[in-house]
Design a protein around this motif. Structure first.
Motif, PDB file in Angstrom:
ATOM      1  N   UNK A  42      56.282  14.098  71.422  1.00  0.00           N
ATOM      2  CA  UNK A  42      55.665  13.790  72.716  1.00  0.00           C
ATOM      3  C   UNK A  42      56.554  12.878  73.545  1.00  0.00           C
ATOM      4  N   UNK A  43      57.171  11.892  72.886  1.00  0.00           N
ATOM      5  CA  UNK A  43      58.055  10.982  73.612  1.00  0.00           C
ATOM      6  C   UNK A  43      59.274  11.722  74.154  1.00  0.00           C
ATOM      7  N   UNK A  44      59.734  12.720  73.420  1.00  0.00           N
ATOM      8  CA  UNK A  44      60.843  13.552  73.891  1.00  0.00           C
ATOM      9  C   UNK A  44      60.454  14.271  75.178  1.00  0.00           C
ATOM     10  N   UNK A  45      59.245  14.818  75.217  1.00  0.00           N
ATOM     11  CA  UNK A  45      58.763  15.508  76.425  1.00  0.00           C
ATOM     12  C   UNK A  45      58.680  14.540  77.599  1.00  0.00           C
ATOM     13  N   UNK A  46      58.116  13.360  77.353  1.00  0.00           N
ATOM     14  CA  UNK A  46      57.978  12.359  78.413  1.00  0.00           C
ATOM     15  C   UNK A  46      59.345  11.852  78.866  1.00  0.00           C
ATOM     16  N   UNK A  47      60.268  11.716  77.920  1.00  0.00           N
ATOM     17  CA  UNK A  47      61.615  11.239  78.233  1.00  0.00           C
ATOM     18  C   UNK A  47      62.285  12.166  79.248  1.00  0.00           C
ATOM     19  N   UNK A  48      62.118  13.474  79.064  1.00  0.00           N
ATOM     20  CA  UNK A  48      62.754  14.438  79.966  1.00  0.00           C
ATOM     21  C   UNK A  48      62.004  14.583  81.296  1.00  0.00           C
ATOM     22  N   UNK A  49      60.685  14.564  81.240  1.00  0.00           N
ATOM     23  CA  UNK A  49      59.911  14.806  82.468  1.00  0.00           C
ATOM     24  C   UNK A  49      59.851  13.593  83.388  1.00  0.00           C
ATOM     25  N   UNK A  50      60.019  12.395  82.850  1.00  0.00           N
ATOM     26  CA  UNK A  50      59.842  11.195  83.666  1.00  0.00           C
ATOM     27  C   UNK A  50      61.145  10.614  84.206  1.00  0.00           C
ATOM     28  N   UNK A  51      62.278  11.220  83.879  1.00  0.00           N
ATOM     29  CA  UNK A  51      63.563  10.718  84.361  1.00  0.00           C
ATOM     30  C   UNK A  51      64.160  11.689  85.372  1.00  0.00           C
ATOM     31  N   UNK A  52      64.493  11.170  86.523  1.00  0.00           N
ATOM     32  CA  UNK A  52      64.930  12.005  87.646  1.00  0.00           C
ATOM     33  C   UNK A  52      66.169  12.824  87.327  1.00  0.00           C
ATOM     34  N   UNK A  53      67.031  12.308  86.459  1.00  0.00           N
ATOM     35  CA  UNK A  53      68.283  13.030  86.195  1.00  0.00           C
ATOM     36  C   UNK A  53      68.050  14.366  85.485  1.00  0.00           C
ATOM     37  N   UNK A  54      66.843  14.541  84.893  1.00  0.00           N
ATOM     38  CA  UNK A  54      66.528  15.810  84.228  1.00  0.00           C
ATOM     39  C   UNK A  54      65.640  16.724  85.080  1.00  0.00           C
ATOM     40  N   UNK A  55      65.347  16.297  86.302  1.00  0.00           N
ATOM     41  CA  UNK A  55      64.411  17.056  87.152  1.00  0.00           C
ATOM     42  C   UNK A  55      64.881  18.483  87.392  1.00  0.00           C
ATOM     43  N   UNK A  56      66.197  18.675  87.530  1.00  0.00           N
ATOM     44  CA  UNK A  56      66.730  20.005  87.812  1.00  0.00           C
ATOM     45  C   UNK A  56      66.461  21.009  86.707  1.00  0.00           C
ATOM     46  N   UNK A  57      66.269  20.525  85.492  1.00  0.00           N
ATOM     47  CA  UNK A  57      65.989  21.427  84.373  1.00  0.00           C
ATOM     48  C   UNK A  57      64.700  22.208  84.585  1.00  0.00           C
ATOM     49  N   UNK A  58      63.740  21.579  85.244  1.00  0.00           N
ATOM     50  CA  UNK A  58      62.432  22.190  85.381  1.00  0.00           C
ATOM     51  C   UNK A  58      62.370  23.221  86.507  1.00  0.00           C
ATOM     52  N   UNK A  59      63.505  23.410  87.177  1.00  0.00           N
ATOM     53  CA  UNK A  59      63.614  24.519  88.137  1.00  0.00           C
ATOM     54  C   UNK A  59      64.115  25.786  87.446  1.00  0.00           C
ATOM     55  N   UNK A  60      64.562  25.634  86.211  1.00  0.00           N
ATOM     56  CA  UNK A  60      65.064  26.774  85.435  1.00  0.00           C
ATOM     57  C   UNK A  60      63.903  27.550  84.827  1.00  0.00           C
ATOM     58  N   UNK A  61      64.158  28.814  84.525  1.00  0.00           N
ATOM     59  CA  UNK A  61      63.148  29.606  83.818  1.00  0.00           C
ATOM     60  C   UNK A  61      62.950  29.051  82.420  1.00  0.00           C
ATOM     61  N   UNK A  62      61.715  29.102  81.946  1.00  0.00           N
ATOM     62  CA  UNK A  62      61.392  28.522  80.642  1.00  0.00           C
ATOM     63  C   UNK A  62      62.002  29.308  79.479  1.00  0.00           C
ATOM     64  N   UNK A  63      62.407  30.547  79.746  1.00  0.00           N
ATOM     65  CA  UNK A  63      63.010  31.334  78.666  1.00  0.00           C
ATOM     66  C   UNK A  63      64.536  31.376  78.762  1.00  0.00           C
ATOM     67  N   UNK A  64      65.098  30.600  79.676  1.00  0.00           N
ATOM     68  CA  UNK A  64      66.554  30.574  79.846  1.00  0.00           C
ATOM     69  C   UNK A  64      67.136  29.398  79.042  1.00  0.00           C
ATOM     70  N   UNK A  65      67.128  29.544  77.727  1.00  0.00           N
ATOM     71  CA  UNK A  65      67.540  28.438  76.861  1.00  0.00           C
ATOM     72  C   UNK A  65      69.016  28.079  77.020  1.00  0.00           C
ATOM     73  N   UNK A  66      69.841  29.045  77.423  1.00  0.00           N
ATOM     74  CA  UNK A  66      71.263  28.768  77.585  1.00  0.00           C
ATOM     75  C   UNK A  66      71.507  27.793  78.731  1.00  0.00           C
TER      76      UNK A  66
END
Length: 271
Positions: A147-171
């Motif tokens: 859970x902390x890993x999820x919060x770590x990525x979602x709450x930090x602006x530097x990772x915001x661009x990741x969430x514009x990617x498709x959820x199945x585009x693991x590469x």
């Protein structure tokens, strides 16, 4: 005189017996009190031991990568549903960062992602990393690390661009993590991708996406025909047979036209 001495002797004998009886009775009562004290002490010790067991972290150590995946795939999928991070990425990072759950941070602190203390106010562990004896977060259960890993990525602006990617585009997610500064290892993306493809972790992403699509489809009652649609393709999309779709819309043939509105879910009146 003899009579007086006899009476005196009997009196002394009875007094002595009474005294012994009272002493024996007091001894029995004292033993009972001691038994109660001992019994209460044992109960208190038991409670303390049970409390310590509750506070002891739960540590599960997998035997292999496959065991790790079996143990944590359900948690990774749940985190994907809640926070939009591909389960494949979460599992691959967990395997890589924790040494498949065998590294010191995971076995002593349930920390599977190497997340450092930063603003953390909870329990902690000190471990050599980029520098000597750095501070890392410590969790009572591994699920809180996920859970902390999820919060770590979602709450930090530097990772915001990741969430514009498709959820199945693991590469692209793997490359995006490196670009955002999650890891200093130049081969970090390649390592994640290799794990995902070797153990087919992408199947967990597909399962979550399919489940979400099915739930979304369940809410739709009508569908507007577009170019390229056939009665067969529409029926498959909404988990119906062609005959069921025809019956829902009073159709005698497979002919449909662009813009036509079709019922794709039975109403309560149909039951």
């Amino acid at each position: 005189m003899k009579r007086f001495l006899a009476v005196l002797f009997i009196g002394i004998f009875m007094f002595s017996c009474g005294t012994k009886k009272r002493v024996a009775q007091r001894e029995v009562e004292r033993q009972k009190r001691e038994e109660v004290v001992v019994h209460e002490t044992k109960e208190e010790e038991t409670v303390i031991e049970e409390t310590n067991e509750i506070l002891t972290p739960t540590i599960d150590i997998p035997n292999s990568n496959e065991d790790y995946i079996d143990m944590y795939s359900a948690i990774a999928q749940q985190e994907m549903k809640l926070y939009g991070i591909p389960a494949s990425i979460t599992l691959a990072q967990g395997i890589l960062e924790s040494g498949s759950g065998k590294g010191r941070l995971s076995t002593e602190a349930n920390n599977h992602f190497g997340i450092k203390c930063h603003e953390w106010t909870g329990a902690r562990i000190y471990h050599d990393d980029d520098e000597s004896q750095e501070c890392f977060r410590k969790y009572i259960d591994a699920k809180y690390s996920f859970r902390d890993h999820s919060l770590f990525l979602t709450e930090r602006r530097r990772y915001a661009g990741l969430f514009d990617l498709r959820k199945d585009d693991y590469k692209r997610w793997a490359k995006g993590l490196k670009a955002a500064g999650y890891a200093t290892d130049k081969r970090y993306p390649e390592k994640l991708i290799s794990l995902i493809e070797r153990y087919e972790l992408y199947k967990f992403d597909k399962f979550v996406n399919t489940e979400a699509q099915n739930q979304e489809t369940a809410e739709i009652r009508e569908y507007v025909v577009i170019k390229g649609d056939t009665l067969y393709s529409i029926s498959k999309r909404f988990n119906l047979t062609v005959q069921e779709l025809q019956q829902l819309n009073g159709l005698n043939t497979n002919d449909i036209k662009i813009g036509q509105i079709l019922n794709v879910k039975p109403s309560s009146k149909d039951f």
